[in-house]
Scaffold this motif. Structure first.
Motif, PDB file in Angstrom:
ATOM      1  N   LEU A  78     -94.585 -14.718 -65.927  1.00  0.00           N
ATOM      2  CA  LEU A  78     -93.700 -13.896 -67.376  1.00  0.00           C
ATOM      3  C   LEU A  78     -93.023 -15.023 -67.727  1.00  0.00           C
ATOM      4  N   LEU A  79     -92.252 -16.451 -66.917  1.00  0.00           N
ATOM      5  CA  LEU A  79     -92.284 -17.160 -67.919  1.00  0.00           C
ATOM      6  C   LEU A  79     -92.940 -17.965 -68.862  1.00  0.00           C
ATOM      7  N   ARG A  80     -94.140 -18.451 -68.268  1.00  0.00           N
ATOM      8  CA  ARG A  80     -94.840 -19.146 -69.042  1.00  0.00           C
ATOM      9  C   ARG A  80     -95.396 -18.131 -70.546  1.00  0.00           C
ATOM     10  N   ARG A  81     -95.650 -17.436 -70.136  1.00  0.00           N
ATOM     11  CA  ARG A  81     -96.321 -16.662 -71.053  1.00  0.00           C
ATOM     12  C   ARG A  81     -95.075 -16.405 -72.332  1.00  0.00           C
ATOM     13  N   TRP A  82     -93.673 -16.012 -72.286  1.00  0.00           N
ATOM     14  CA  TRP A  82     -92.586 -15.942 -73.183  1.00  0.00           C
ATOM     15  C   TRP A  82     -91.817 -17.233 -73.544  1.00  0.00           C
ATOM     16  N   THR A  83     -92.083 -18.243 -73.108  1.00  0.00           N
ATOM     17  CA  THR A  83     -91.585 -19.424 -73.283  1.00  0.00           C
ATOM     18  C   THR A  83     -92.176 -20.406 -73.114  1.00  0.00           C
ATOM     19  N   GLY A  84     -93.184 -20.783 -72.348  1.00  0.00           N
ATOM     20  CA  GLY A  84     -94.682 -21.871 -72.747  1.00  0.00           C
ATOM     21  C   GLY A  84     -94.055 -22.923 -71.930  1.00  0.00           C
ATOM     22  N   LEU A  85     -92.654 -22.218 -70.501  1.00  0.00           N
ATOM     23  CA  LEU A  85     -92.225 -23.137 -69.498  1.00  0.00           C
ATOM     24  C   LEU A  85     -92.696 -23.060 -68.147  1.00  0.00           C
ATOM     25  N   VAL A  86     -93.413 -24.116 -67.093  1.00  0.00           N
ATOM     26  CA  VAL A  86     -93.579 -24.045 -66.899  1.00  0.00           C
ATOM     27  C   VAL A  86     -93.003 -24.696 -65.043  1.00  0.00           C
ATOM     28  N   PRO A  87     -92.361 -23.329 -64.254  1.00  0.00           N
ATOM     29  CA  PRO A  87     -91.044 -23.822 -63.556  1.00  0.00           C
ATOM     30  C   PRO A  87     -91.312 -24.368 -62.285  1.00  0.00           C
ATOM     31  N   GLY A  88     -90.975 -25.606 -62.373  1.00  0.00           N
ATOM     32  CA  GLY A  88     -90.744 -26.805 -61.528  1.00  0.00           C
ATOM     33  C   GLY A  88     -90.927 -27.970 -62.288  1.00  0.00           C
TER      34      GLY A  88
END
Length: 341
Positions: A78-88
């Motif tokens: 969800l984070l990648r899809r909505w923001t393009g961010l990879v956690p960590g």
């Protein structure tokens, strides 16, 4: 700092968002699991604000998210899809594991254990109990334990009602995990007041044909009370009027409802499983794998309010000492500062 955190577990989130930060909770149009937004039955501060996926994308583009607190595997995507961010990698992150493993107790692999950023230690897995940390197989992941802490609801206990209080969500769907069979067995002998989501479905089981009359000692008592999805503050006030608290869970993480009941000053009846033996000392109540022993203790407390009150006072003292809200927030501040530094 500005923390992105999904609304997943209301009681835990209520304790978490009481810190000295800004909290952003995703919200989607139907307030479904992908984004429930602000709590409707808990009291959250003004420092918690909702953000749609589009608003989160704008925040991320401007570097407006300092750290992400993940609680479900699907939130990585969800984070990648909505923001393009990879956690960590693109944004500091931690993963909170609220649950005990649902598979084999000693060999269940954690769903994030093999994610590259977890294996590399960039996203630590934070367990809410030491028992959970022991049971999950997390491989080489960096793991931490941040014990629960709860806001003190106050010593509200009166015990004036000759009933046993229970808080459980979806008791019929989660039958054996939640120990609903134990709850029903206890309910054959003492009156219950049950709170939580979906508790109305218990009616046919508590009043099943052929069930023994509800009794306490030799006196006939009223029927059970089922209270569906009551706001937290109102639930605490009502729950504290019951003589005792039953925690029937067979295999879950440490329920915050148990700690809240103890903080209210309620004596406890529980199964000696998962983290319960740590959370409930002998002075606070009775832990037993035998439902008949739980029933016997409940009947004794219904007949002896003074004994019940004594155990309840010990329960409250234990929670205030070992599950301090201030300590919980301080520990989380330390973890978040470490991952963002």
């Amino acid at each position: 700092m500005r923390i992105l955190v999904w609304h997943v577990h209301g009681s835990w989130a209520t304790a978490f968002v009481a810190g000295e930060h800004e909290y952003v909770v995703p919200v989607v149009a139907d307030r479904g699991p992908e984004g429930r937004g602000r709590a409707q039955t808990w009291d959250w501060p003004a420092t918690v604000r909702e953000a749609t996926p589009e608003q989160l994308a704008d925040l991320a583009a401007g570097g407006g998210i300092d750290v992400v607190v993940l609680q479900r595997p699907e939130e990585v995507e969800l984070l990648r899809r909505w923001t393009g961010l990879v956690p960590g990698r693109d944004v500091p992150a931690v993963y909170v594991e609220h649950n005990a493993p649902t598979g084999h107790a000693a060999s269940t692999r954690h769903p994030l254990a093999d994610l590259d950023v977890v294996e590399e230690g960039l996203v630590p897995i934070v367990h809410v109990t030491a028992f959970n940390a022991l049971m999950w197989d997390t491989g080489d992941a960096r793991t931490l334990v941040v014990d629960h802490g709860i806001p003190d609801p106050g010593h509200l206990y009166s015990g004036e009602r000759a009933s046993v209080g229970v808080v459980v969500n979806e008791p019929v769907r989660r039958w054996r995990v939640a120990g609903t069979d134990v709850l029903v067995e206890v309910g054959r002998h003492v009156p219950l007041d049950v709170y939580g989501m979906g508790v109305g479905k218990l009616a046919e089981h508590l009043d099943a044909p052929g069930a023994a009359p509800v009794t306490a000692g030799t006196a006939r008592h009223r029927t059970h009370g089922l209270h569906d999805d009551v706001p937290q503050a109102a639930m605490h006030a009502r729950l504290a009027t019951s003589r005792a608290y039953l925690h029937p869970y067979r295999w879950t993480s440490l329920g915050l409802s148990l700690l809240e009941a103890m903080a209210l000053g309620m004596p406890v009846l529980a199964l000696p499983t998962t983290e319960a033996p740590v959370a409930v000392p002998p002075t606070a109540g009775t832990l037993s794998s035998r439902p008949d022993e739980l029933v016997a203790t409940a009947r004794r407390w219904l007949a002896d309010p003074d004994e019940a009150r004594e155990h309840g006072s010990a329960a409250r003292a234990h929670v205030l000492e070992h599950y301090s809200h201030a300590r919980f927030l301080h520990r989380w501040d330390t973890v978040l500062q470490e991952v963002t530094s």
